[in-house]
Structures are given as C-alpha cells and as structure tokens.
Design a protein around this motif. Structure first.
Motif, mmCIF file in Angstrom:
data_model
loop_
_atom_site.group_PDB
_atom_site.id
_atom_site.type_symbol
_atom_site.label_atom_id
_atom_site.label_comp_id
_atom_site.label_asym_id
_atom_site.label_seq_id
_atom_site.Cartn_x
_atom_site.Cartn_y
_atom_site.Cartn_z
ATOM 1 N N THR A 28 0.868 -1.174 0.000
ATOM 2 C CA THR A 28 0.000 0.000 0.000
ATOM 3 C C THR A 28 0.908 1.228 0.000
ATOM 4 N N ILE A 29 0.573 2.192 -0.835
ATOM 5 C CA ILE A 29 1.418 3.369 -1.002
ATOM 6 C C ILE A 29 0.622 4.619 -0.678
ATOM 7 N N GLU A 30 1.165 5.422 0.235
ATOM 8 C CA GLU A 30 0.532 6.678 0.623
ATOM 9 C C GLU A 30 1.473 7.837 0.297
ATOM 10 N N PHE A 31 0.880 8.969 -0.079
ATOM 11 C CA PHE A 31 1.650 10.172 -0.404
ATOM 12 C C PHE A 31 1.263 11.287 0.562
ATOM 13 N N MET A 32 2.251 11.940 1.138
ATOM 14 C CA MET A 32 2.014 13.122 1.962
ATOM 15 C C MET A 32 2.431 14.345 1.150
ATOM 16 N N VAL A 33 1.464 15.230 0.859
ATOM 17 C CA VAL A 33 1.727 16.387 -0.005
ATOM 18 C C VAL A 33 1.002 17.608 0.528
ATOM 19 N N TYR A 34 1.440 18.784 0.089
ATOM 20 C CA TYR A 34 0.710 20.002 0.414
ATOM 21 C C TYR A 34 -0.670 19.950 -0.222
ATOM 22 N N TYR A 84 -2.570 21.986 -1.750
ATOM 23 C CA TYR A 84 -2.824 22.627 -3.045
ATOM 24 C C TYR A 84 -2.154 21.900 -4.221
ATOM 25 N N THR A 85 -1.423 20.820 -3.949
ATOM 26 C CA THR A 85 -0.732 20.086 -5.014
ATOM 27 C C THR A 85 -1.372 18.740 -5.334
ATOM 28 N N ALA A 86 -2.319 18.306 -4.530
ATOM 29 C CA ALA A 86 -2.812 16.923 -4.611
ATOM 30 C C ALA A 86 -3.489 16.586 -5.935
ATOM 31 N N GLY A 87 -3.993 17.590 -6.642
ATOM 32 C CA GLY A 87 -4.745 17.320 -7.867
ATOM 33 C C GLY A 87 -3.988 16.520 -8.906
ATOM 34 N N VAL A 88 -2.665 16.644 -8.954
ATOM 35 C CA VAL A 88 -1.899 15.951 -9.996
ATOM 36 C C VAL A 88 -1.765 14.450 -9.732
ATOM 37 N N ILE A 89 -2.059 14.013 -8.501
ATOM 38 C CA ILE A 89 -1.973 12.562 -8.221
ATOM 39 C C ILE A 89 -3.328 11.965 -7.845
ATOM 40 N N GLU A 90 -4.376 12.771 -7.887
ATOM 41 C CA GLU A 90 -5.714 12.227 -7.644
ATOM 42 C C GLU A 90 -6.053 11.172 -8.701
ATOM 43 N N ASN A 91 -6.751 10.126 -8.271
ATOM 44 C CA ASN A 91 -7.197 9.068 -9.181
ATOM 45 C C ASN A 91 -6.051 8.194 -9.683
ATOM 46 N N HIS A 92 -4.854 8.338 -9.099
ATOM 47 C CA HIS A 92 -3.723 7.499 -9.514
ATOM 48 C C HIS A 92 -3.955 6.081 -8.989
ATOM 49 N N PRO A 93 -3.953 5.087 -9.868
ATOM 50 C CA PRO A 93 -4.301 3.721 -9.445
ATOM 51 C C PRO A 93 -3.307 3.071 -8.484
ATOM 52 N N LEU A 94 -2.089 3.596 -8.398
ATOM 53 C CA LEU A 94 -1.078 2.991 -7.539
ATOM 54 C C LEU A 94 -0.893 3.730 -6.212
ATOM 55 N N ILE A 95 -1.606 4.826 -6.032
ATOM 56 C CA ILE A 95 -1.522 5.576 -4.781
ATOM 57 C C ILE A 95 -2.803 5.327 -3.997
ATOM 58 N N ASP A 96 -2.658 4.655 -2.854
ATOM 59 C CA ASP A 96 -3.824 4.216 -2.088
ATOM 60 C C ASP A 96 -4.418 5.316 -1.213
ATOM 61 N N LYS A 97 -3.580 6.264 -0.803
ATOM 62 C CA LYS A 97 -4.075 7.316 0.083
ATOM 63 C C LYS A 97 -3.233 8.568 -0.094
ATOM 64 N N ILE A 98 -3.885 9.725 -0.090
ATOM 65 C CA ILE A 98 -3.193 11.001 -0.153
ATOM 66 C C ILE A 98 -3.404 11.723 1.174
ATOM 67 N N ILE A 99 -2.321 12.017 1.857
ATOM 68 C CA ILE A 99 -2.377 12.715 3.139
ATOM 69 C C ILE A 99 -2.091 14.190 2.881
ATOM 70 N N LEU A 100 -3.049 15.047 3.178
ATOM 71 C CA LEU A 100 -2.930 16.468 2.889
ATOM 72 C C LEU A 100 -2.424 17.237 4.111
ATOM 73 N N ILE A 101 -1.469 18.096 3.884
ATOM 74 C CA ILE A 101 -0.967 18.959 4.946
ATOM 75 C C ILE A 101 -0.868 20.384 4.417
ATOM 76 N N LYS A 102 -0.869 21.341 5.327
ATOM 77 C CA LYS A 102 -0.779 22.753 4.952
ATOM 78 C C LYS A 102 0.660 23.235 5.112
ATOM 79 N N GLU A 103 1.158 23.887 4.084
ATOM 80 C CA GLU A 103 2.564 24.288 4.057
ATOM 81 C C GLU A 103 2.927 25.177 5.243
ATOM 82 N N LYS A 104 2.147 26.214 5.505
ATOM 83 C CA LYS A 104 2.475 27.140 6.584
ATOM 84 C C LYS A 104 2.414 26.460 7.945
ATOM 85 N N GLU A 105 1.457 25.538 8.107
ATOM 86 C CA GLU A 105 1.310 24.867 9.399
ATOM 87 C C GLU A 105 2.481 23.935 9.682
#
Length: 351
Positions: free
Chosen positions: A33-39, A41-62
């Motif tokens: 299982t593969i998870e990506f941690m990204v800002y 505002y960038t997640a749109g480019v990996i949405e719906n990717h069949p090999l990425i099981d979960k996208i963890i969103l974080i805020k850059e300033k925080e």
C-alpha cells in the motif's frame, strides 16, 4: 505486505514527478500500500492514480511550525510504515523520517556527509549527469528507488489519470478551431517573461496559425492576465472567459487543448503527463538539463537563453554585475526574436 509512505512536500510539478516513485516501488512490492504526503494545493496531480492508495494532505504554513511538525512526525510513527521515501529531503521531511521509526528510510544525501542525526537508513546521491531522455530531475527520482531496489525496466514517464467524467469535459466544444493553451505567467517573477514579450508571442501565434489562444494563470494573477489580454491585437482569437481555478480543473481543460506554450513549471509537466505537445520557455535562472524532459524537437521542445546567447553566461564582469543588480536582466535578453523561429517550426509540425 509493505506499507510505504512518500513525503513530497513541494510544488505541483515536483509532486507529479514524484508519482514515478509509486510506479517503480510497486514493481518491487506489487502487494504494497502506497501513501503520499503532499501540500493540500498540489494533490490534484496525483488524484485518481491507481497505484496511490491514500493522499495525506498537509498545509505548508502549518508544517513550518515546530509543534505541528512534531505532531505530524508522531502521527507518521503511529502509522508504522515499513518504508519511507523522501524526495524532498529538506528540514521538515528529514525530521519526519528521523522520528518515524520506519525500518527503511530512503532520502537524498546532503552536503553534510556525516550529519549528527541519522535521518535515513539509505542515503542516495544525486546523479552527476543525466543518461535518459526524461531529464535529470525525473531520473533522480527514479534513481531514489532503483539505487536501493534494482529494477530491470524502470518507469520514467509520469502519468495523470482522468475519470470518465473528466474525459467528457465540454467547455471547448463550441470552438471550431484547435485551442492552444498559453501559460502566460510563471509561478514566480523569475519564471515569467516580460509582459510585452508575452504579448508579442501571442500576437504572432494568433496571426500566423488558424487557432484560438486560451490563457492559463494562477487566480491571484488575474489582473496581470487581463492586462496582457488587453494589449493583444487579436482578441477575437483569444478565449478569456473560460478558466479553471484549481489543478484538477486545469488538467481537464488542458486535456482538451491541442498543445501548450508556457513558461517552465508545473503546467508543462502536467501537459506532458497528458501526452500533449509542449513548447517550453525556460527561465534563464533554471537549469535546462534538470527540467527539460523528453525533448525531441517535435513533441516537446524548448528555448533557453543559454542556447541562444551563451556569451551572456561568461565570466565577463560587467555582465555578471548586471545580472546581480537586476534579476530581470537575463529575461529581457530572451526576446521574441530569439523565440519565434523555434516556436514557428514547432507549431508547423502540429498544424
């Protein structure tokens, strides 16, 4: 089954390129299982990717606040990942790797060859030079995986995956000519051409070719985009009322355009991932060999001041002084007269 985390807290193009890590690590561990941690505002480019099981969103300033960084690192530790890959390799991601407790932590070797803290179990050196047409930045990301896990046939081409609904995007259906997307403004001032140059390029394209021009820009750049539009001679060939204000919207719109002409940046990587032809105008301050991917002179080509006026990058003291005193000096040297011949040849191959 391996649980894998990729930390890519950087810009849009970097996140898209980092998706190759998922493509390649999946060749090593198909059941992982593969998870990506990204800002966020960038997640749109990996949405719906069949090999990425979960996208963890974080805020850059925080994340730049130490308490939040420690909290995030402890959450990663609690998740008990087997492998963490860090193509970002900056302070925040290195701390998260250090505190994660993951048995395998893979990241780039920094200048401090013997850091006091062991952030990674595998310190990977950047490649000295590129050896693949994908360009050095892409090749470095693939190398982050293959240096630890040998792969017979690595994947070098990032892809964006559209849903069926996104593929049916219809806002351009009423236009009877091909639409060229213009990335008229760069993500930063140092990635943007002088506005009068941009206007000249748009005028050249709309006069010479039977096409429509469609502008792309960030929402906060709307006033600048409007001023460029007002300066253009052939407004009847410019589509200004169709605009998408988020990454996924831009992706669906770009997918319906014929090709992209843009300053180097995330939009270029998106167009390439959609298999659209691209003409890239490089900032003189960006290393072309790092970011010029898959260029063949037809499908993808670019222009860089270093190619046109290499003497400007000499050791001449006066030139160096001008560059240091005025950041726009080099961009002003990359005039439309230098760009248009290459752009004309590129467009002739597609129209």
């Amino acid at each position: 089954m391996k649980k894998i985390l990729v930390i890519q807290n950087k810009r849009i193009g970097d996140v898209l390129l980092a998706s190759l890590i998922a493509e390649n690590i999946k060749l090593v561990y198909p059941e992982s299982t593969i998870e990506f941690m990204v800002y966020d505002y960038t997640a749109g480019v990996i949405e719906n990717h069949p090999l990425i099981d979960k996208i963890i969103l974080i805020k850059e300033k925080e994340l730049k606040k130490i308490p939040n960084l420690i909290k995030t690192a402890l959450q990663i530790r609690k998740a008990k990942y087997d492998i963490i890959l860090d193509p970002y390799a900056k302070f925040q991601s290195r701390i998260m790797c250090l505190l994660s407790g993951a048995p395998q932590r893979i990241g780039y070797k920094k200048k401090d060859k013997n850091p006091p803290l062991k952030f990674y179990t595998h310190n990977v050196s950047f490649l000295k030079e590129k050896s693949h047409p994908c360009g050095k930045s892409l090749e470095d990301r693939v190398h982050l995986v293959t240096s630890v896990y040998p792969i017979d046939q690595p994947v070098y081409v990032p892809k964006i995956y559209l849903t069926e609904t996104e593929q049916q995007y219809s806002k351009l259906q009423s236009y009877d000519k091909p639409v060229i997307m213009f990335g008229i403004l760069g993500s930063t001032p140092q990635k943007s051409m002088p506005y009068k140059y941009i206007t000249e390029l748009i005028d050249f394209v709309t006069v010479t070719f039977d096409v429509y021009a469609l502008f792309n820009y960030s929402p906060h750049q709307k006033d600048d985009a409007k001023s460029i539009y007002e300066a253009c001679k052939h407004k009847d060939r410019i589509i200004f009322d169709i605009y998408e204000d988020n990454i996924r919207g831009f992706i669906t719109l770009m997918n319906k355009c014929k090709l992209l002409i843009a300053n180097e940046g995330g939009t270029v990587h998106i167009a390439k991932a959609l298999d659209k032809p691209t003409f890239t105008i490089f900032s003189p301050y960006v290393l072309k060999e790092h970011w010029a991917s898959f260029e063949d002179g037809k499908m993808h080509t670019s222009v860089h001041l270093l190619d046109e006026k290499p003497d400007l990058f000499s050791t001449d003291r006066d030139a160096r002084k001008k560059i240091e005193e005025d950041p726009s000096f080099l961009y002003n040297q990359l005039s439309p007269e230098l760009i248009i011949p290459k752009l004309n040849n590129f467009l002739k191959q597609h129209f």
